[in-house]
Scaffold this motif. Structure first.
Motif, PDB file in Angstrom:
ATOM      1  N   GLY A  94       0.686  -1.407  -0.065  1.00  0.00           N
ATOM      2  CA  GLY A  94      -0.633  -0.167  -0.395  1.00  0.00           C
ATOM      3  C   GLY A  94       0.559   1.249  -0.244  1.00  0.00           C
ATOM      4  O   GLY A  94       1.875   1.313   0.304  1.00  0.00           O
ATOM      5  N   GLY A  95       0.180   2.636  -0.274  1.00  0.00           N
ATOM      6  CA  GLY A  95       0.995   3.846  -0.471  1.00  0.00           C
ATOM      7  C   GLY A  95       1.384   3.645   1.264  1.00  0.00           C
ATOM      8  O   GLY A  95       2.142   4.629   1.971  1.00  0.00           O
ATOM      9  N   SER A  96       0.064   3.828   1.643  1.00  0.00           N
ATOM     10  CA  SER A  96       0.516   3.741   3.461  1.00  0.00           C
ATOM     11  C   SER A  96       2.068   3.187   3.977  1.00  0.00           C
ATOM     12  O   SER A  96       2.574   3.730   4.755  1.00  0.00           O
ATOM     13  N   LEU A  99       4.584   5.506   2.261  1.00  0.00           N
ATOM     14  CA  LEU A  99       4.287   6.811   3.266  1.00  0.00           C
ATOM     15  C   LEU A  99       5.968   6.835   4.175  1.00  0.00           C
ATOM     16  O   LEU A  99       6.521   7.126   4.663  1.00  0.00           O
ATOM     17  N   TYR A 120      -3.636  14.437   4.989  1.00  0.00           N
ATOM     18  CA  TYR A 120      -4.457  12.824   5.585  1.00  0.00           C
ATOM     19  C   TYR A 120      -3.653  12.797   6.431  1.00  0.00           C
ATOM     20  O   TYR A 120      -2.553  12.385   6.923  1.00  0.00           O
ATOM     21  N   CYS A 167       0.535  16.468  -0.496  1.00  0.00           N
ATOM     22  CA  CYS A 167      -0.539  15.906  -1.718  1.00  0.00           C
ATOM     23  C   CYS A 167      -1.091  15.867  -2.407  1.00  0.00           C
ATOM     24  O   CYS A 167      -2.011  16.844  -2.407  1.00  0.00           O
ATOM     25  N   ASN A 171      -5.844  15.070  -0.476  1.00  0.00           N
ATOM     26  CA  ASN A 171      -7.353  14.194   0.946  1.00  0.00           C
ATOM     27  C   ASN A 171      -7.006  15.248   1.954  1.00  0.00           C
ATOM     28  O   ASN A 171      -5.413  14.977   2.254  1.00  0.00           O
ATOM     29  N   ASP A 199       2.694  12.464  -2.657  1.00  0.00           N
ATOM     30  CA  ASP A 199       1.336  11.179  -2.619  1.00  0.00           C
ATOM     31  C   ASP A 199       0.587  11.704  -3.699  1.00  0.00           C
ATOM     32  O   ASP A 199       0.088  12.563  -3.632  1.00  0.00           O
ATOM     33  N   VAL A 201      -1.523   9.909  -4.943  1.00  0.00           N
ATOM     34  CA  VAL A 201      -2.238   8.588  -5.474  1.00  0.00           C
ATOM     35  C   VAL A 201      -3.697   8.762  -5.253  1.00  0.00           C
ATOM     36  O   VAL A 201      -4.558   7.762  -6.446  1.00  0.00           O
ATOM     37  N   TYR A 202      -4.325   9.537  -5.873  1.00  0.00           N
ATOM     38  CA  TYR A 202      -5.267  10.028  -6.456  1.00  0.00           C
ATOM     39  C   TYR A 202      -5.539  11.194  -7.831  1.00  0.00           C
ATOM     40  O   TYR A 202      -6.266  11.566  -8.428  1.00  0.00           O
ATOM     41  N   SER A 230      -0.434   4.353  -5.239  1.00  0.00           N
ATOM     42  CA  SER A 230      -1.008   3.213  -4.820  1.00  0.00           C
ATOM     43  C   SER A 230      -1.938   2.854  -5.974  1.00  0.00           C
ATOM     44  O   SER A 230      -2.260   3.883  -6.749  1.00  0.00           O
ATOM     45  N   SER A 232      -4.849   1.413  -5.311  1.00  0.00           N
ATOM     46  CA  SER A 232      -6.407   1.613  -3.810  1.00  0.00           C
ATOM     47  C   SER A 232      -7.163   1.672  -4.879  1.00  0.00           C
ATOM     48  O   SER A 232      -8.619   1.464  -4.769  1.00  0.00           O
ATOM     49  N   LYS A 233      -7.006   3.213  -4.986  1.00  0.00           N
ATOM     50  CA  LYS A 233      -8.308   3.973  -5.126  1.00  0.00           C
ATOM     51  C   LYS A 233      -7.999   4.577  -7.368  1.00  0.00           C
ATOM     52  O   LYS A 233      -9.055   3.978  -7.542  1.00  0.00           O
ATOM     53  N   ARG A 241      -3.604  -3.793  -0.839  1.00  0.00           N
ATOM     54  CA  ARG A 241      -2.297  -3.366  -0.195  1.00  0.00           C
ATOM     55  C   ARG A 241      -1.739  -3.140  -1.326  1.00  0.00           C
ATOM     56  O   ARG A 241      -0.428  -3.888  -0.291  1.00  0.00           O
ATOM     57  N   ILE A 242      -1.472  -2.537  -2.127  1.00  0.00           N
ATOM     58  CA  ILE A 242      -0.009  -2.028  -3.765  1.00  0.00           C
ATOM     59  C   ILE A 242      -0.377  -1.210  -3.502  1.00  0.00           C
ATOM     60  O   ILE A 242      -1.036  -0.278  -3.527  1.00  0.00           O
ATOM     61  N   TYR A 319     -12.952  13.422  -1.788  1.00  0.00           N
ATOM     62  CA  TYR A 319     -13.472  14.085  -0.470  1.00  0.00           C
ATOM     63  C   TYR A 319     -13.051  15.499  -0.693  1.00  0.00           C
ATOM     64  O   TYR A 319     -13.055  16.039  -1.424  1.00  0.00           O
TER      65      TYR A 319
HETATM   66  C1  LIG Z   1      -3.902  10.527   0.004  1.00  0.00           C
HETATM   67  C2  LIG Z   1      -3.700   9.082   0.907  1.00  0.00           C
HETATM   68  N1  LIG Z   1      -2.246   8.555   0.532  1.00  0.00           N
HETATM   69  C3  LIG Z   1      -2.276   7.015   0.630  1.00  0.00           C
HETATM   70  C4  LIG Z   1      -3.087   5.830   1.323  1.00  0.00           C
HETATM   71  C5  LIG Z   1      -2.902   5.085   1.426  1.00  0.00           C
HETATM   72  O1  LIG Z   1      -3.162   4.337   0.191  1.00  0.00           O
HETATM   73  P1  LIG Z   1      -3.174   2.641   0.291  1.00  0.00           P
HETATM   74  O2  LIG Z   1      -4.655   2.225   0.470  1.00  0.00           O
HETATM   75  O3  LIG Z   1      -2.326   2.561  -0.695  1.00  0.00           O
HETATM   76  O4  LIG Z   1      -2.011   2.388   2.016  1.00  0.00           O
HETATM   77  C6  LIG Z   1      -4.667   6.976   1.441  1.00  0.00           C
HETATM   78  C7  LIG Z   1      -6.040   6.287   1.216  1.00  0.00           C
HETATM   79  O5  LIG Z   1      -6.995   6.264   1.664  1.00  0.00           O
HETATM   80  C8  LIG Z   1      -4.662   8.525   0.512  1.00  0.00           C
HETATM   81  O6  LIG Z   1      -5.744   8.567   1.196  1.00  0.00           O
END
Ligand SMILES: Cc1ncc(COP(=O)(O)O)c(C=O)c1O
Length: 397
Positions: A94-96, A99, A120, A167, A171, A199, A201-202, A230, A232-233, A241-242, A319
């Motif tokens: 995940g992007g998590s 980070l 975020y 970001c 978000n 970041d 991811v969007y 990420s 995810s979105k 979780r990638i 959001y």
């Molecule tokens: C700005 C931002 N970065 C990272 C993430 C985490 O993404 P991931 O699901 O890839 O861990 C999120 C998830 O909501 C997010 O909003």
């Protein structure tokens, strides 16, 4: 228990879940606009790839991610004009995790990262876990959360500053940093010999016909740029979780690799799913983007009709932050779940104060995720309007 763990805040996105569960036990339907979990279907070939997973052993893979997936990604980046090679990226859980790797790789305890707020919120947890201090620069709802004056960033730079974290699309605010804003920040990080982490991811979700500019498209700054990414979105596969950590600065990736090796590898079946996702026809992303844009327009219109509510129209992501006629948005969010229903329905929102570093800010704001279709959004907004009318602590003009 450690002092470290007591210093973590419970996530403002999830901490009211017990109230929501309780409402559900009472038979109330809860519209979840608190969390970025879209109702958009994952591309079918991604699901199929998981169903067809044929290995006899679900084995450990490479710490930096499967080569096939890493080799497939540059053509995705190329599709928006960015030249990277498989060596410039690492697959993360995940992007998590990307980070977390960034904080641990760049910072020693008490080092500082500058971040526009609201931000975020989970970044706060990752920073705290790495003993990193977040230095906020406040952006304002009144001007659509555009980048604060660059002097505010300058004022936060100390000898402990290791980088600036943006970001974009943002978000929770939906702001997309413009070319001019990115340039100003890139010049600042170069001047002070620090990093810019973005970041993105969007990045697929930019509205009003605007194209997205990745921070990776400025080769002259590449050595100090890190991107968190990420699946995810983009492909509505949050549970897979990638994520990806991207940088032309291989010292950053070499550092992160030590952490990657310690956690062994990213999940294997999900990387197979991610590989299928990279091949998703662009049409899927176009359709999803149009759907979010429709939801945004609908939500903003609905919010404008509610007396005392203020928001601007977000430019991207899914959001927005809205100001409510209440003193304590968390108390109001609890009221929505514990004390309120409209025709057996209510709505869950995320109180925005946890999205600010500065403790005095965001108390009358909520973050709303427009991850549900417009029919659900209509019901959810009817709940919000009625709840604000009946809320005993509503602030009257
Ligand atoms: C700005 C931002 N970065 C990272 C993430 C985490 O993404 P991931 O699901 O890839 O861990 C999120 C998830 O909501 C997010 O909003």
């Amino acid at each position: 228990m450690s002092e470290r763990i007591s210093g973590f805040q419970a996530s403002p996105i999830r901490r009211l879940v017990p109230y929501a569960n309780d409402a559900k036990r009472r038979g109330i339907h809860v519209f979840h606009l608190n969390i970025g979990q879209p109702d958009i279907k994952t591309p079918p070939q991604v699901i199929k790839a998981v169903q067809n997973y044929g290995a006899q052993i679900i084995a450990y893979g490479q710490s930096e991610g499967d080569l096939e997936l890493r080799e497939a990604l540059p053509s995705y980046y190329k599709s928006f004009g960015v030249d990277i090679s498989p060596e410039d990226l690492m697959i993360t859980t995940g992007g998590s995790e990307a980070l977390q790797f960034v904080f641990m790789t760049l910072c020693d305890p008490e080092d500082e990262i500058i971040i526009p707020e609201p931000y975020y919120t989970n970044v706060g947890a990752f920073a705290h876990g790495a003993s990193v201090v977040l230095k906020p620069v406040t952006s304002n709802i009144a001007d659509g959360f555009t980048l604060p004056d660059i002097d505010h960033f300058k004022a936060q730079i100390t000898e402990k500053t290791r980088g600036i974290l943006l970001c974009s699309p943002n978000n929770p605010t939906g702001h997309i940093y413009t070319d001019d804003e990115l340039h100003q920040i890139l010049e600042l990080v170069r001047e002070h010999d620090i990093f810019l982490i973005v970041d993105e991811v969007y990045r697929e979700f930019c509205y009003d016909g605007k194209d997205f500019t990745s921070v990776l498209s400025y080769p002259e700054y590449a050595d100090r740029v890190i991107v968190v990414d990420s699946f995810s979105k983009r492909y509505s596969m949050c549970g897979a979780r990638i994520g990806t950590l991207v940088s032309k600065n291989h010292k950053v990736l070499d550092g992160a690799m030590k952490l990657a090796q310690a956690r062994l590898c990213p999940p294997d079946i999900e990387q197979v799913a991610a590989l299928a996702a990279v091949q998703t026809p662009h049409e899927y992303l176009d359709i999803v983007k149009a759907e979010y844009e429709k939801r945004r327009d609908f939500l903003v219109e609905e919010l404008k009709k509610i007396p005392g509510v203020f928001c601007t129209s977000p430019k991207g992501a899914f959001y927005l932050v809205a100001k409510l006629p209440v003193e304590d948005a968390e108390d109001f969010c609890i009221y929505l779940l514990r004390d309120f229903q409209l025709n057996g329905q209510t709505v869950m929102l995320a109180p925005a104060e946890g999205f600010y570093v500065t403790p005095t800010l965001g108390h009358d704001e909520v973050r709303i995720a427009y991850v549900l279709n417009t029919v659900d959004l209509k019901y959810a907004m009817a709940c919000l309007k009625a709840a604000l009318e009946s809320y005993p602590k509503r602030v009257r003009p």
